[in-house]
Structures are given as structure tokens and as C-alpha cells.
Design a protein around this motif. Structure first.
Motif, PDB file in Angstrom:
ATOM      1  N   PRO A 278       0.802  -1.234   0.000  1.00 37.20           N
ATOM      2  CA  PRO A 278       0.000   0.000   0.000  1.00 37.20           C
ATOM      3  C   PRO A 278       0.831   1.279   0.000  1.00 37.20           C
ATOM      4  O   PRO A 278       0.421   2.287  -0.579  1.00 37.20           O
ATOM      5  CB  PRO A 278      -0.842  -0.119   1.283  1.00 37.20           C
ATOM      6  CG  PRO A 278      -0.118  -1.102   2.141  1.00 37.20           C
ATOM      7  CD  PRO A 278       0.526  -2.066   1.196  1.00 37.20           C
ATOM      8  N   PHE A 279       2.015   1.229   0.647  1.00 38.61           N
ATOM      9  CA  PHE A 279       2.853   2.427   0.660  1.00 38.61           C
ATOM     10  C   PHE A 279       3.528   2.637  -0.695  1.00 38.61           C
ATOM     11  O   PHE A 279       3.739   3.778  -1.128  1.00 38.61           O
ATOM     12  CB  PHE A 279       3.886   2.338   1.790  1.00 38.61           C
ATOM     13  CG  PHE A 279       3.267   2.348   3.159  1.00 38.61           C
ATOM     14  CD1 PHE A 279       2.707   3.509   3.658  1.00 38.61           C
ATOM     15  CD2 PHE A 279       3.216   1.203   3.925  1.00 38.61           C
ATOM     16  CE1 PHE A 279       2.121   3.540   4.914  1.00 38.61           C
ATOM     17  CE2 PHE A 279       2.629   1.208   5.172  1.00 38.61           C
ATOM     18  CZ  PHE A 279       2.071   2.376   5.671  1.00 38.61           C
ATOM     19  N   THR A 280       3.853   1.544  -1.371  1.00 37.57           N
ATOM     20  CA  THR A 280       4.381   1.649  -2.725  1.00 37.57           C
ATOM     21  C   THR A 280       3.329   2.239  -3.658  1.00 37.57           C
ATOM     22  O   THR A 280       3.621   3.113  -4.483  1.00 37.57           O
ATOM     23  CB  THR A 280       4.821   0.269  -3.242  1.00 37.57           C
ATOM     24  OG1 THR A 280       5.912  -0.200  -2.446  1.00 37.57           O
ATOM     25  CG2 THR A 280       5.247   0.331  -4.702  1.00 37.57           C
ATOM     26  N   LEU A 281       2.102   1.765  -3.523  1.00 40.30           N
ATOM     27  CA  LEU A 281       1.019   2.304  -4.346  1.00 40.30           C
ATOM     28  C   LEU A 281       0.838   3.797  -4.115  1.00 40.30           C
ATOM     29  O   LEU A 281       0.618   4.572  -5.052  1.00 40.30           O
ATOM     30  CB  LEU A 281      -0.289   1.564  -4.035  1.00 40.30           C
ATOM     31  CG  LEU A 281      -0.343   0.088  -4.461  1.00 40.30           C
ATOM     32  CD1 LEU A 281      -1.578  -0.581  -3.899  1.00 40.30           C
ATOM     33  CD2 LEU A 281      -0.312  -0.025  -5.977  1.00 40.30           C
ATOM     34  N   ARG A 282       0.963   4.190  -2.850  1.00 41.48           N
ATOM     35  CA  ARG A 282       0.824   5.618  -2.528  1.00 41.48           C
ATOM     36  C   ARG A 282       1.921   6.426  -3.218  1.00 41.48           C
ATOM     37  O   ARG A 282       1.663   7.490  -3.801  1.00 41.48           O
ATOM     38  CB  ARG A 282       0.879   5.785  -1.004  1.00 41.48           C
ATOM     39  CG  ARG A 282       0.656   7.226  -0.524  1.00 41.48           C
ATOM     40  CD  ARG A 282       1.953   7.954  -0.326  1.00 41.48           C
ATOM     41  NE  ARG A 282       1.739   9.337   0.074  1.00 41.48           N
ATOM     42  CZ  ARG A 282       2.628  10.294  -0.078  1.00 41.48           C
ATOM     43  NH1 ARG A 282       3.795  10.044  -0.652  1.00 41.48           N
ATOM     44  NH2 ARG A 282       2.355  11.527   0.321  1.00 41.48           N
ATOM     45  N   ILE A 284       3.833   5.614  -5.874  1.00 37.68           N
ATOM     46  CA  ILE A 284       3.676   5.622  -7.326  1.00 37.68           C
ATOM     47  C   ILE A 284       2.565   6.597  -7.720  1.00 37.68           C
ATOM     48  O   ILE A 284       2.687   7.346  -8.705  1.00 37.68           O
ATOM     49  CB  ILE A 284       3.356   4.206  -7.851  1.00 37.68           C
ATOM     50  CG1 ILE A 284       4.578   3.289  -7.691  1.00 37.68           C
ATOM     51  CG2 ILE A 284       2.914   4.258  -9.311  1.00 37.68           C
ATOM     52  CD1 ILE A 284       5.780   3.684  -8.535  1.00 37.68           C
ATOM     53  N   GLY A 285       1.503   6.620  -6.934  1.00 39.53           N
ATOM     54  CA  GLY A 285       0.433   7.580  -7.197  1.00 39.53           C
ATOM     55  C   GLY A 285       0.917   9.014  -7.086  1.00 39.53           C
ATOM     56  O   GLY A 285       0.595   9.864  -7.927  1.00 39.53           O
ATOM     57  N   SER A 286       1.709   9.290  -6.057  1.00 32.42           N
ATOM     58  CA  SER A 286       2.229  10.642  -5.854  1.00 32.42           C
ATOM     59  C   SER A 286       3.148  11.068  -7.000  1.00 32.42           C
ATOM     60  O   SER A 286       3.045  12.194  -7.512  1.00 32.42           O
ATOM     61  CB  SER A 286       2.990  10.702  -4.525  1.00 32.42           C
ATOM     62  OG  SER A 286       3.559  11.977  -4.325  1.00 32.42           O
ATOM     63  N   TYR A 291       4.228  13.977 -12.118  1.00 35.40           N
ATOM     64  CA  TYR A 291       4.566  13.942 -13.542  1.00 35.40           C
ATOM     65  C   TYR A 291       3.516  14.683 -14.360  1.00 35.40           C
ATOM     66  O   TYR A 291       3.852  15.518 -15.217  1.00 35.40           O
ATOM     67  CB  TYR A 291       4.679  12.492 -14.015  1.00 35.40           C
ATOM     68  CG  TYR A 291       4.799  12.352 -15.518  1.00 35.40           C
ATOM     69  CD1 TYR A 291       5.816  12.990 -16.223  1.00 35.40           C
ATOM     70  CD2 TYR A 291       3.878  11.587 -16.232  1.00 35.40           C
ATOM     71  CE1 TYR A 291       5.914  12.864 -17.601  1.00 35.40           C
ATOM     72  CE2 TYR A 291       3.967  11.458 -17.614  1.00 35.40           C
ATOM     73  CZ  TYR A 291       4.997  12.094 -18.294  1.00 35.40           C
ATOM     74  OH  TYR A 291       5.086  11.977 -19.656  1.00 35.40           O
ATOM     75  N   HIS A 292       2.253  14.407 -14.093  1.00 32.28           N
ATOM     76  CA  HIS A 292       1.195  15.070 -14.851  1.00 32.28           C
ATOM     77  C   HIS A 292       1.154  16.580 -14.566  1.00 32.28           C
ATOM     78  O   HIS A 292       0.869  17.379 -15.473  1.00 32.28           O
ATOM     79  CB  HIS A 292      -0.160  14.431 -14.533  1.00 32.28           C
ATOM     80  CG  HIS A 292      -0.288  13.039 -15.078  1.00 32.28           C
ATOM     81  ND1 HIS A 292      -1.104  12.073 -14.516  1.00 32.28           N
ATOM     82  CD2 HIS A 292       0.299  12.443 -16.146  1.00 32.28           C
ATOM     83  CE1 HIS A 292      -1.014  10.955 -15.206  1.00 32.28           C
ATOM     84  NE2 HIS A 292      -0.166  11.148 -16.197  1.00 32.28           N
ATOM     85  N   ALA A 293       1.461  16.953 -13.341  1.00 36.07           N
ATOM     86  CA  ALA A 293       1.503  18.385 -13.012  1.00 36.07           C
ATOM     87  C   ALA A 293       2.646  19.074 -13.757  1.00 36.07           C
ATOM     88  O   ALA A 293       2.475  20.180 -14.299  1.00 36.07           O
ATOM     89  CB  ALA A 293       1.665  18.564 -11.502  1.00 36.07           C
ATOM     90  N   LEU A 342      13.119   5.644  -7.115  1.00 36.87           N
ATOM     91  CA  LEU A 342      13.236   4.364  -7.811  1.00 36.87           C
ATOM     92  C   LEU A 342      13.861   3.300  -6.916  1.00 36.87           C
ATOM     93  O   LEU A 342      13.343   2.177  -6.802  1.00 36.87           O
ATOM     94  CB  LEU A 342      14.087   4.562  -9.078  1.00 36.87           C
ATOM     95  CG  LEU A 342      14.266   3.402 -10.059  1.00 36.87           C
ATOM     96  CD1 LEU A 342      14.710   3.943 -11.415  1.00 36.87           C
ATOM     97  CD2 LEU A 342      15.283   2.367  -9.594  1.00 36.87           C
ATOM     98  N   PHE A 343      14.961   3.624  -6.252  1.00 33.84           N
ATOM     99  CA  PHE A 343      15.702   2.626  -5.480  1.00 33.84           C
ATOM    100  C   PHE A 343      14.967   2.251  -4.193  1.00 33.84           C
ATOM    101  O   PHE A 343      14.958   1.091  -3.789  1.00 33.84           O
ATOM    102  CB  PHE A 343      17.107   3.147  -5.183  1.00 33.84           C
ATOM    103  CG  PHE A 343      17.855   3.510  -6.433  1.00 33.84           C
ATOM    104  CD1 PHE A 343      18.374   2.525  -7.250  1.00 33.84           C
ATOM    105  CD2 PHE A 343      17.987   4.830  -6.821  1.00 33.84           C
ATOM    106  CE1 PHE A 343      19.023   2.843  -8.425  1.00 33.84           C
ATOM    107  CE2 PHE A 343      18.641   5.155  -7.994  1.00 33.84           C
ATOM    108  CZ  PHE A 343      19.158   4.170  -8.805  1.00 33.84           C
ATOM    109  N   GLU A 344      14.339   3.241  -3.576  1.00 33.64           N
ATOM    110  CA  GLU A 344      13.577   2.951  -2.364  1.00 33.64           C
ATOM    111  C   GLU A 344      12.425   1.994  -2.652  1.00 33.64           C
ATOM    112  O   GLU A 344      12.169   1.055  -1.893  1.00 33.64           O
ATOM    113  CB  GLU A 344      13.043   4.247  -1.761  1.00 33.64           C
ATOM    114  CG  GLU A 344      12.178   4.030  -0.527  1.00 33.64           C
ATOM    115  CD  GLU A 344      11.540   5.317  -0.045  1.00 33.64           C
ATOM    116  OE1 GLU A 344      10.513   5.238   0.652  1.00 33.64           O
ATOM    117  OE2 GLU A 344      12.055   6.413  -0.380  1.00 33.64           O
ATOM    118  N   LEU A 345      11.746   2.202  -3.761  1.00 34.43           N
ATOM    119  CA  LEU A 345      10.585   1.378  -4.097  1.00 34.43           C
ATOM    120  C   LEU A 345      10.978   0.049  -4.733  1.00 34.43           C
ATOM    121  O   LEU A 345      10.367  -0.984  -4.452  1.00 34.43           O
ATOM    122  CB  LEU A 345       9.655   2.142  -5.036  1.00 34.43           C
ATOM    123  CG  LEU A 345       9.043   3.431  -4.483  1.00 34.43           C
ATOM    124  CD1 LEU A 345       8.145   4.088  -5.520  1.00 34.43           C
ATOM    125  CD2 LEU A 345       8.265   3.172  -3.201  1.00 34.43           C
TER     126      LEU A 345
END
Length: 404
Positions: A278-282, A284-286, A291-293, A342-345
Motif C-alpha cells: 500500500p505504501f508503494t502504491l501511494r 507511485i500515485g504521488s 509527472y502530470h503536473a 526508484l531505489f527505495e521502491l
């Protein structure tokens, strides 16, 4: 030896985007190997310029597609996501085309725009040791009985090694700033590939030494022929922002790929696959939101620059310059965050040399040092609070009120 392949002539924005995407897929294949071996992309640069993409910034009146700044930025993002060194190499070429719009005489525009459409490349020899301001450059163009000669030394000369023409920032006999277009293989021109930065390894951003290089008047473009400010530097800056955005996008894409294919779930997470954390999903979402911003600010700046080209009002030019600073702030942040996260995830496996994923962080950290983002915050603040537009070379000294 610099070669010349007759370039394709691109006729539309859609064609430019399609070619950029195709080339990006090709360039991505060996990008990691080129970085690891510090192997210069000589063939790739030739393919890149022969595709016609290096000519899309030529005005329509001179035979070019004259695509919007938005399309130019999109092309740079696509190529940089594949190989950010290949993305950076033509940055100065496009900056030169844009500056010629404002400072070139009709005969200079006719000659150099035709050279660009023919597949010839413009490099760069601007910065000097000690990071002097343009008004303090020691590189000089001197008038002689037989014409003009150019002497000086430049550093960080990205693109010069691959170029047919090297635009050189210099001062004339009156101390005024000019750009001298020097043929890459002219007598007295020496390009030294001594770039040893840990990132952007294959840009060949080394030195250019000029020893009494003979040039003629057509090759000397006077800076600031028009008294009013223009958006040419904003185009150059937005391309840098697009390069950073491409680096960050590549890092985010590799993070997601690694999570799907190789990463293990975090200990104690109670999930069986890394992509369910769930924290990885959070996170990646962030990163995706960031990126879109950043993309949105890049697009907004491009639209404002397009509106500020030509004989635009001072207020419109100022808005474009500040919008570009805002885009540069966010693309810098995203590139650094994505390449670091990248490396943390992805986990310990992602640090193995065989994957060479550290190239994203090395490239982001190196390329985002081109100018100080902390001063861009300052410039945005001056604009919003005090209605002052800051000189991009000396942010500490606002030089132009928004209202004239």
C-alpha cells in the motif's frame, strides 16, 4: 569527422511527433550500454538529424514546418526519456534557431535556416571558465584588414563535437555581445572531448578553443537587434525542462517495470507481491500526479511562449518567461524525486550495476544543475509580488517592470 546526411523535410506537427516516438524506441535499445561505456552516439545523432526533427523549428517562410513550441517540447521529452544525452545534444541547435528569428538579418536567416533544413547541425560554445556573464566574456571578434578573426576558449560546449556550425558567444571591438557562427572544421577551431561528468555522459560537453579563426560578416549575428525583450531564452529553458521531464519519466517507467517483474515485497508488509504494497502504491500515485503536473506546466509555458513570439506585448513575453521558470521548477523536482525514489521502491536489486538504473539519477542530478532553480522561485516571487521581470542571467537584479 562530422558527416552530413540530407535531411528529411517534416511538413506537420503530427509527423514530427510520430518520428520522435519511433526514434525514441530505437534510441532506447542501447541507451544504457552507451552510458555505461561512455560511447558517443555518433550514428544516432546522424539518424536523429537526418530524420528532419532538427529542422522543425525553422520558420515556415524559410521552408520549415515552424511547429509550435509545445511540439518541440514534446519531441525533446520523448527523446530524453529514451536517452537524455541524445535529448540534450540538439538543445543548443534549437536555441540557436530561435535566436536567429530575433537577431538574424534576412540574409543570415536565409543562409542558416537553409543549412538547418539541409541537415547541418548547430552546436554551442557559450560558457567560459569562471562562469562569466555574457557582457564579461573574454572571447573576442576583432576586425582586421582582411575581415574578422575570432579568439577565445569555451567550456560546457554541448553539441559542438557533432556540429557543422558552432555558434560562439563573443564580444566585438565595441564590447557588444555577438554570436559568431564558426564552421566546425575551420582552421583554428579545436573541439576537445574532455567531459567527465558522472551524468549525461555521452553529450561530449567539453571545450572549444578558437585561435584566430577567420570569419566573415555573414557569420556575425549581433545580439539584441530589437530593443524589446523576447521569448527566445524561454524556448531554450523550456527545452531543458522537457529534457528533465523525460529523465523523470524514464525513471518512473523503470520503477514500475521493476516492481512488476523483479522486486520483492517489503518485510512485514503482509503482501505477496511488491506491487501490492500500500505504501508503494501511494508513492507511485504521488509520482504520477507530480509527472502530470509537470507536464501541465510545460504545456502551459509552451502555449504562452507561442503567444509571445513575434511582436508580442511586453506583458505577454514576461508571462511566458515566468511560466517557463515555473515549469522548470516542477520538472527539476520531478526528475530528482523519481530517479531517487526508484531505489527505495524497487529495492536492493535495483542497485546492481547490471541494471544501470543509477543513470537516471546521475542524468537528472547533472542536467538540473544547468541553472539555479532556487533563483527561479525568486523570479516568480518578484513577478507576482513586485511586478518585476528578472534577467535570467542575473536573477538577483530585476531589470524590467511588467508595465512599460
Amino acid at each position: 569527422m562530422t558527416t552530413t546526411t540530407r535531411a528529411n523535410i517534416i511538413r506537420s506537427e503530427q509527423e514530427a511527433i510520430e518520428i520522435a516516438r519511433r526514434l525514441a524506441r530505437e534510441f532506447a535499445v542501447d541507451a544504457s550500454a552507451r552510458d555505461r561505456e561512455r560511447r558517443l552516439p555518433l550514428n544516432e545523432v546522424e539518424t536523429f538529424s537526418a530524420s528532419g526533427l532538427w529542422g522543425i523549428g525553422v520558420p515556415r517562410a524559410f521552408g520549415g514546418a515552424d511547429v509550435s513550441v509545445r511540439i518541440i517540447a514534446d519531441v525533446f521529452e520523448a527523446i530524453s526519456a529514451a536517452d537524455s544525452s541524445l535529448g540534450q545534444i540538439p538543445q543548443n541547435h534549437f536555441a540557436t534557431l530561435e535566436r536567429l528569428r530575433h537577431d538574424g538579418t534576412p540574409s543570415q536567416q536565409d543562409f542558416f535556416f537553409s543549412r538547418a533544413l539541409a541537415g547541418e547541425r548547430f552546436g554551442n560554445a557559450t560558457a567560459e571558465p569562471g562562469d562569466r556573464l555574457p557582457s564579461e566574456h573574454e572571447t573576442r571578434v576583432r576586425r582586421t584588414a582582411g575581415g574578422f578573426v575570432l579568439t577565445g576558449r569555451k567550456v560546457y560546449s554541448t553539441g559542438a563535437l557533432f556540429a557543422h556550425w558552432i555558434p560562439v558567444a563573443a564580444r566585438d571591438d565595441d564590447g557588444l555581445t555577438v554570436t559568431a557562427f564558426v564552421a566546425r572544421h575551420a582552421r583554428g577551431v579545436e573541439v576537445i572531448d574532455d567531459w567527465s561528468g558522472f551524468g549525461q555522459r555521452t553529450t561530449a560537453s567539453g571545450q572549444v578553443r578558437l585561435d584566430d579563426v577567420v570569419i566573415d560578416e555573414l557569420q556575425i549575428v549581433k545580439r539584441g537587434r530589437r530593443e524589446r525583450i523576447d521569448a527566445a531564452n524561454a524556448v531554450s529553458q523550456l527545452i531543458h525542462a522537457a529534457i528533465d521531464l523525460g529523465i523523470g519519466r524514464a525513471a518512473l517507467d523503470d520503477t514500475k517495470r521493476f516492481l512488476r517483474e523483479l522486486s520483492h515485497p517489503a518485510r512485514g508488509s503482509a503482501v505477496t507481491r511488491a506491487l501490492e504494497d500500500p505504501f508503494t502504491l501511494r508513492d507511485i500515485g504521488s509520482l504520477t500526479v507530480d509527472y502530470h503536473a509537470a507536464q501541465a506546466l510545460k504545456a502551459r509555458a509552451a502555449l504562452l511562449i507561442d503567444a509571445a513570439r513575434g511582436d508580442a506585448e511586453h506583458r505577454d513575453v514576461a508571462a511566458a518567461i515566468v511560466a517557463t521558470a515555473e515549469a522548470k521548477i516542477l520538472t527539476t523536482r520531478f526528475a530528482l524525486d523519481a530517479s531517487n525514489k526508484l531505489f527505495e521502491l524497487a529495492g536492493t536489486q535495483s542497485t546492481l550495476q547490471s541494471h544501470n538504473l543509477d543513470r537516471h539519477w546521475r542524468n537528472a542530478r547533472t542536467h538540473t544543475l544547468h541553472d539555479s532553480v532556487r533563483w527561479k522561485y525568486h523570479a516568480v516571487g518578484q513577478y507576482e509580488l513586485n511586478a518585476l521581470l528578472c534577467d535570467p542571467f542575473t536573477y538577483a537584479h530585476p531589470y524590467k517592470a511588467i508595465e512599460e
